[in-house]
Scaffold this active site. Structure first.
Site, short mmCIF file in Angstrom:
data_model
loop_
_atom_site.label_atom_id
_atom_site.label_comp_id
_atom_site.label_asym_id
_atom_site.label_seq_id
_atom_site.Cartn_x
_atom_site.Cartn_y
_atom_site.Cartn_z
N LYS A 143 -5.11 8.92 -8.79
CA LYS A 143 -5.34 7.80 -7.86
C LYS A 143 -6.79 7.35 -8.02
CE LYS A 143 -4.72 6.38 -3.05
NZ LYS A 143 -6.08 5.85 -2.82
N LYS A 169 -3.67 12.79 -0.86
CA LYS A 169 -5.13 12.66 -0.74
C LYS A 169 -5.77 14.05 -0.89
CE LYS A 169 -6.83 9.24 0.06
NZ LYS A 169 -7.07 8.13 0.96
N SER A 199 0.86 -1.18 0.00
CA SER A 199 0.00 0.00 0.00
C SER A 199 0.89 1.23 0.00
CB SER A 199 -0.91 -0.01 1.22
OG SER A 199 -0.14 -0.09 2.40
N LEU A 200 0.30 2.41 -0.11
CA LEU A 200 1.07 3.64 -0.17
C LEU A 200 0.89 4.47 1.09
CD1 LEU A 200 0.37 4.83 -3.84
CD2 LEU A 200 2.37 3.62 -2.99
#
Length: 671
Positions: free
Chosen positions: A112, A307, A80-81
Site C-alpha cells: 500500500k 494498516k 476508498s478501501l
C-alpha cells in the site's frame, strides 16, 4: 535541415530511454547521450512548433502555468478501501468472502503505497487526462502536472482507450533533498513524502511539479474486464506489457496463512524500501468473484487495506519540559533528539503525568522507544534500560507552577498536578487560544503567535480584552499588516453575534464540552438564566452529570467570572441562544428525531463538527461508535472499521451526498 521522420524517431528513442530508466530501472544509455538527443529534439521543435504533440518528451520538463484545477467526473467511482488492523479483522473479511463466493479463492497482495491516488486516461494509446481521486466521484484535473512524472508513458505499447488507477508518490531520497533545499531557503518543511507529493501535484506552475522527482505505481484499470482478462493478477501483468509501471513486490496468496506471512515479511522490510508504504492491500483475485461481492457506497467488498501497527523508533530523551494547560493541568513533555517516525520528524512527545513517568522509570538521558498513537500523536513507550550508562537523571515534578510559581495541587481522584491560580499567565494564554478556536468563537487570524504577542505586550489580560483591541495597537505587532488587521477586526466583530453555546464552550468551563454547551444554551436560552441555575436544575438536563453541574455552579459563583461577563456584555457580545429550538420545529424539520448517527471517514463539503452540529440541530444524536442501536452510518473517504462493522450489522450506510440531501439548504450545500 531535420525532417519529420527524424523528429518522430527521436521521440520513440527518448521514450524508450525513459521507460528503461524510470519504469524497469534498467538504464541503457549514459545521461550525456540522453541529454544530447533531448537537445536535438528541442532544436527541431523550436524550428517546427507545428510538429509538437502533447506526447513529446519535452513536455515533461513543465513550463506551463495553470490558472486553476478544473473538476473532473470519474466515469467509474474511485472507491476508498475499508481498513483492517489485525488478523481478526482480516479473518472477518475472509469469512465474508467465503460466505458469498465459496472457498475456491485467492488474494492478490500488494504494497500500500503512501501517496496520492490518481487516475490516468489514455485514448487510442495516448495520454489524454490525469485527475486526483477527490471524493471518489469528482476529482481535479492535474493532467499537466502528471505529465511531468517520467515513469508515466505518454504512449502505451498498444492503442488501448483505458482509464488506469495508481498512486503517485515522492521517493524518500527526493523528499530528503527537497526539504534540504527548503531549509536552506528558509521555507517551511514538508511533514512527510505524502504531503510533499500531494502539494507538488497541486502546483499551478508545472515547472515546480517537474522539479519534485515524483514517481508512480499503477495498480488497476477502471474496469479490468474490458481488457479481456479474468483475474486481477493477469490485469497487472497486462499493464506491464503496455509499458506502465507496476510494483514488483506483489504476491498471489492462496490462503490467509500466506497473506499473514506476506504481511509479516513487509512489516520487517518496509524501512528498506525507497518509498513509504503504510500497509498491505488484499484483493480477491478472480474478477467474476469481485463482481459477485460488489461494492458499498464507499468501498469494494472484495478488497481491504491492512494498516501496519505504529512504528516504534529509539531516540535520546534530552530533557523533560513542563507545560501548563488552560485548566491548569501540568503536562510533562519529552524533548527528544529529532528522529523520523511514521513519515514525520519528531522532537517532542507527551509523557502525560508524573505517575506514568515513575511507573515506566523514564529518566532524562535515557534512550527511549517512541511511536505515534494512531500514526498521529507521538508518545514515549518505554526506556531501553540496558542502554543506560549511569549518568541518567530520575525526574521529579516541581512543587510550584513553572509559569506563576503558585503551589501545585493534586485534586481528589486525579493523577495530574494542577495550578489553581486563576491569574496564572500560562492558563490565561491557553484559555485565549481555546476561546478563539473554530469550535468556540471562531475568530480567524488570531493564532497562537499573535496571542502570545498581545499577551507579552500587555494588550490583553483576558478574553474580554480581545473585543476592545484597536487597529493602531494591532498594526504595531510583528507580521500584522493593514489587510491582516482589517480582516482580524472584522472577524472579532462578527464573532459577537455567535449563538450562546459558542461563547459557553469558549469560556472553558471545566468538564463542559461543545455538546454540553449546546444543551445548556438550548435549555436556559440566556447567560443570565444559566448563571443562577442550581445543581438540581442542571442535572435534570440531558448530558449534564453531577460532576459537570458542580463545576458549572462553582464557575458562576466566582466574582471574577461575573466581572468578565459584564465586560463581554459591554463589548456587545451576544449572550442568547439564537439557534433552532426542537420544540419550535415541525416533525418534517426534525428529520433525525430520535435517530443515532455515526460519522466515519473524511467528509469533503462539511467538517465533522459542522455535520455533527447540523444533525443535532435536527433532533439527532451523533455517536462515536457503531452498535445495534445505530440508525445510520455516514461514510466519507478512508472510512475504516466503523464502516465494516456497519456492514456486518446491516446498518444503513449513507454517503456525504445522502446526508446533505436531508439537511436544510444553507450555504449552497445542495447545489
Amino acid at each position: 535541415m531535420a525532417d519529420k521522420k527524424r523528429y518522430e524517431e527521436l521521440i520513440n528513442i527518448l521514450d524508450q530511454y525513459s521507460y528503461d530508466y524510470y519504469v524497469i530501472d534498467n538504464p541503457t544509455v549514459e545521461d550525456a547521450e540522453y541529454d544530447q538527443k533531448m537537445q536535438e529534439l528541442l532544436k527541431i521543435e523550436e524550428a517546427h512548433p507545428e510538429w509538437v504533440t502533447p506526447e513529446s518528451p519535452s513536455k515533461r520538463v513543465g513550463g506551463e502555468v495553470l490558472e486553476g484545477f478544473k473538476k473532473v467526473a470519474h466515469d467509474t467511482p474511485m472507491l476508498s478501501l475499508a481498513n483492517a488492523f489485525n488478523q481478526e479483522d482480516l479473518a472477518d473479511f475472509d469469512r465474508r468472502i467465503r460466505d458469498k463466493v465459496g472457498d475456491d479463492i485467492a488474494y492478490m497482495c500488494e504494497l500500500k503505497i503512501d501517496g496520492l491516488a490518481v487516475s490516468l486516461q489514455y485514448e487510442n494509446g495516448k495520454y489524454k487526462q490525469g485527475a486526483t481521486r477527490g471524493d471518489g466521484t469528482i476529482g481535479e484535473d492535474i493532467t499537466a502536472n502528471l505529465r511531468t512524472i517520467r515513469s508515466i508513458p505518454m504512449k502505451l505499447q498498444k492503442d488501448y482507450s483505458i482509464e488506469v488507477r495508481g498512486e503517485a508518490f515522492m521517493p524518500k531520497r527526493s523528499f530528503q533533498k527537497l526539504n534540504e533545499i527548503r531549509e536552506e531557503e528558509g521555507q517551511m518543511l514538508f511533514a512527510n513524502p505524502r504531503n510533499a507529493a500531494a502539494g507538488s501535484l497541486r502546483q499551478l506552475d508545472t515547472k515546480i511539479a517537474a522539479s519534485r522527482n515524483l514517481d508512480i505505481f499503477l495498480y488497476a484499470v477502471a474496469d479490468f474486464g474490458e481488457m479481456g482478462v479474468e483475474t486481477h493478477s493477469a490485469g497487472l501483468d497486462m499493464l506491464e506489457t503496455l509499458g506502465l509501471k507496476v510494483n514488483k513486490e506483489r504476491r498471489l496468496c492462496n490462503s490467509l496463512e500466506e497473506v499473514y506471512a506476506y504481511i509479516e515479511e513487509w512489516t520487517e522490510k518496509r524501512a528498506g524500501l525507497a518509498y513509504d508504504i503504510d500497509g498491505i492491500v488484499l484483493k480477491l483475485n478472480n474478477l467474476e468473484q469481485q463482481r459477485q461481492m460488489g461494492n458499498t457506497v464507499k468501498s469494494p467488498r472484495w478488497s481491504i487495506a491492512y494498516k501496519f501497527p505504529a512504528e516504534e523508533v529509539p531516540t535520546k530523551l534530552l530533557d523533560i519540559e513542563l507545560n501548563v494547560g488552560r485548566t491548569g493541568v501540568i503536562t510533562p513533555t519529552a524533548v527528544l533528539e529529532p528522529v523520523r517516525v511514521a513519515g514525520t520528524t519528531v522532537s517532542r512527545a507527551s509523557l502525560h503525568n508524573e505517575d506514568l513517568i515513575t511507573e515506566k522509570d523514564i529518566r532524562i538521558g535515557d534512550t527511549v522507544l517512541i511511536k505515534k498513537a494512531g500514526d498521529i500523536i507521538p508518545e514515549v513507550i518505554k526506556s531501553i534500560t540496558e542502554k543506560r550508562s549511569g549518568s541518567e537523571e530520575p525526574f521529579h515534578m516541581p512543587k510550584n507552577c513553572p509559569a506563576c510559581d503558585s503551589e501545585l495541587v493534586r485534586l481528589e481522584e486525579e493523577v495530574a498536578l494542577r495550578c489553581i491560580n486563576p491569574k496564572c499567565p500560562a492558563q490565561i494564554k491557553e484559555g485565549l487560544i481555546h476561546f478563539v478556536s473554530r469550535n468556540a468563537m471562531n475568530i480567524d487570524g488570531l493564532g497562537e503567535k499573535v496571542i502570545i504577542q498581545l499577551f507579552s505586550q500587555h494588550l490583553i489580560k483576558d478574553v474580554a480584552d480581545l473585543f476592545f483591541l484597536s487597529k493602531e495597537k494591532l498594526l504595531e505587532l510583528e507580521r500584522m499588516g493593514e489587510k491582516s488587521v482589517t480582516n482580524l477586526l472584522a472577524s472579532i466583530e462578527a464573532s459577537k453575534q455567535n449563538s450562546l453555546e459558542k461563547l459557553l464552550f469558549g469560556l472553558g468551563i471545566r468538564h463542559v464540552g461543545a455538546k454540553a454547551a449546546k444543551s445548556l444554551a438550548i435549555h436556559f436560552d440566556t447567560m443570565d438564566n444559566l448563571k443562577v441555575a442550581d445543581k438540581e436544575t442542571l442535572t435534570s438536563i440531558n448530558d449534564i452529570g453531577e460532576k459537570m453541574a458542580d463545576s458549572i455552579v462553582t464557575y458562576f459563583a466566582n466574582e471574577e467570572v461575573h466581572d468578565l461577563l459584564e465586560e463581554l456584555k459591554r463589548a456587545g457580545v451576544n449572550m442568547t441562544y439564537t439557534g433552532p429550538k426542537l420544540e419550535d420545529m415541525s416533525e418534517e424539520e426534525l428529520v433525525f428525531a430520535g435517530k443515532t448517527v455515526v460519522l466515519t471517514g473524511k467528509l469533503e463539503k462539511l467538517t465533522r463538527n459542522d455535520a455533527k452540529a447540523l444533525i443535532e440541530s435536527l433532533g439527532g444524536n451523533v455517536s462515536g461508535s457503531v452498535s445495534k442501536k445505530t440508525d445510520v452510518v455516514v461514510a466519507g473517504s478512508d472510512a475504516g472499521s466503523k464502516l465494516a462493522k456497519a456492514e456486518e450489522l446491516a446498518i444503513p450506510i449513507w454517503s456525504e451526498e445522502d446526508l446533505i440531501e436531508y439537511l436544510p439548504d444553507e450555504g449552497g450545500l445542495n447545489e
